[in-house]
Design a protein around this motif. Structure first.
Motif, PDB file in Angstrom:
ATOM      1  N   LYS A   4       0.842  -1.187   0.000  1.00 25.37           N
ATOM      2  CA  LYS A   4       0.000   0.000   0.000  1.00 25.37           C
ATOM      3  C   LYS A   4       0.880   1.240   0.000  1.00 25.37           C
ATOM      4  O   LYS A   4       1.909   1.275   0.679  1.00 25.37           O
ATOM      5  N   THR A   5       0.465   2.244  -0.762  1.00 29.70           N
ATOM      6  CA  THR A   5       1.207   3.497  -0.809  1.00 29.70           C
ATOM      7  C   THR A   5       0.272   4.673  -0.572  1.00 29.70           C
ATOM      8  O   THR A   5      -0.936   4.572  -0.749  1.00 29.70           O
ATOM      9  N   CYS A   6       0.848   5.775  -0.192  1.00 30.65           N
ATOM     10  CA  CYS A   6       0.116   7.007   0.086  1.00 30.65           C
ATOM     11  C   CYS A   6      -0.604   7.466  -1.174  1.00 30.65           C
ATOM     12  O   CYS A   6      -0.030   7.478  -2.262  1.00 30.65           O
ATOM     13  N   ALA A   7      -1.863   7.883  -1.021  1.00 27.46           N
ATOM     14  CA  ALA A   7      -2.663   8.346  -2.151  1.00 27.46           C
ATOM     15  C   ALA A   7      -2.154   9.685  -2.691  1.00 27.46           C
ATOM     16  O   ALA A   7      -2.437  10.036  -3.830  1.00 27.46           O
ATOM     17  N   ALA A   8      -1.383  10.415  -1.902  1.00 26.61           N
ATOM     18  CA  ALA A   8      -0.903  11.730  -2.333  1.00 26.61           C
ATOM     19  C   ALA A   8       0.526  11.706  -2.870  1.00 26.61           C
ATOM     20  O   ALA A   8       0.834  12.394  -3.831  1.00 26.61           O
ATOM     21  N   ILE A  18      -3.168   7.452   7.779  1.00 23.13           N
ATOM     22  CA  ILE A  18      -4.325   8.281   8.105  1.00 23.13           C
ATOM     23  C   ILE A  18      -5.362   8.082   7.014  1.00 23.13           C
ATOM     24  O   ILE A  18      -5.041   8.155   5.826  1.00 23.13           O
ATOM     25  N   LYS A  19      -6.608   7.840   7.400  1.00 23.52           N
ATOM     26  CA  LYS A  19      -7.685   7.656   6.427  1.00 23.52           C
ATOM     27  C   LYS A  19      -8.349   9.002   6.160  1.00 23.52           C
ATOM     28  O   LYS A  19      -8.675   9.730   7.091  1.00 23.52           O
ATOM     29  N   VAL A  20      -8.534   9.317   4.869  1.00 20.46           N
ATOM     30  CA  VAL A  20      -9.146  10.570   4.449  1.00 20.46           C
ATOM     31  C   VAL A  20     -10.250  10.235   3.454  1.00 20.46           C
ATOM     32  O   VAL A  20     -10.055   9.415   2.562  1.00 20.46           O
ATOM     33  N   GLU A  26     -12.742   6.412   0.556  1.00 20.49           N
ATOM     34  CA  GLU A  26     -11.809   6.570   1.667  1.00 20.49           C
ATOM     35  C   GLU A  26     -10.439   6.110   1.185  1.00 20.49           C
ATOM     36  O   GLU A  26     -10.304   5.004   0.662  1.00 20.49           O
ATOM     37  N   VAL A  27      -9.449   6.978   1.323  1.00 20.40           N
ATOM     38  CA  VAL A  27      -8.086   6.652   0.917  1.00 20.40           C
ATOM     39  C   VAL A  27      -7.168   6.797   2.121  1.00 20.40           C
ATOM     40  O   VAL A  27      -7.520   7.431   3.117  1.00 20.40           O
ATOM     41  N   GLU A  28      -5.980   6.230   2.017  1.00 20.41           N
ATOM     42  CA  GLU A  28      -5.007   6.303   3.102  1.00 20.41           C
ATOM     43  C   GLU A  28      -3.803   7.118   2.665  1.00 20.41           C
ATOM     44  O   GLU A  28      -3.347   7.012   1.529  1.00 20.41           O
ATOM     45  N   VAL A  29      -3.317   7.940   3.598  1.00 21.11           N
ATOM     46  CA  VAL A  29      -2.136   8.768   3.348  1.00 21.11           C
ATOM     47  C   VAL A  29      -1.122   8.542   4.460  1.00 21.11           C
ATOM     48  O   VAL A  29      -1.450   8.037   5.530  1.00 21.11           O
ATOM     49  N   LYS A  37      -3.268  18.137   1.847  1.00 22.97           N
ATOM     50  CA  LYS A  37      -3.165  18.359   0.391  1.00 22.97           C
ATOM     51  C   LYS A  37      -4.395  17.798  -0.330  1.00 22.97           C
ATOM     52  O   LYS A  37      -4.949  18.443  -1.216  1.00 22.97           O
ATOM     53  N   LEU A  38      -4.827  16.605   0.054  1.00 23.99           N
ATOM     54  CA  LEU A  38      -5.997  16.001  -0.580  1.00 23.99           C
ATOM     55  C   LEU A  38      -7.269  16.771  -0.242  1.00 23.99           C
ATOM     56  O   LEU A  38      -8.122  16.968  -1.106  1.00 23.99           O
TER      57      LEU A  38
END
Length: 47
Positions: A4-8, A18-20, A26-29, A37-38
């Motif tokens: 898994k990698t950061c969505a940003a 962190i879930k955003v 819902e994505v994870e950063v 930023k998101l």
């Protein structure tokens, strides 16, 4: 194995991700800076 990698920023995620919610997804950063930023990008897109 899919890591898994950061969505940003594509940084590899660990257990402290962190879930955003962006739109209806819902994505994870990796950090609060990427989360912000998101959120800002979503606000601009919605304006």
């Amino acid at each position: 194995m899919n890591e898994k990698t950061c969505a940003a920023c594509d940084y590899p995620l660990d257990d402290n991700a962190i879930k955003v919610t962006v739109g209806h997804r819902e994505v994870e950063v990796c950090c609060e800076e990427c989360a912000q930023k998101l959120r800002e990008a979503q606000a601009k897109a919605g304006a």
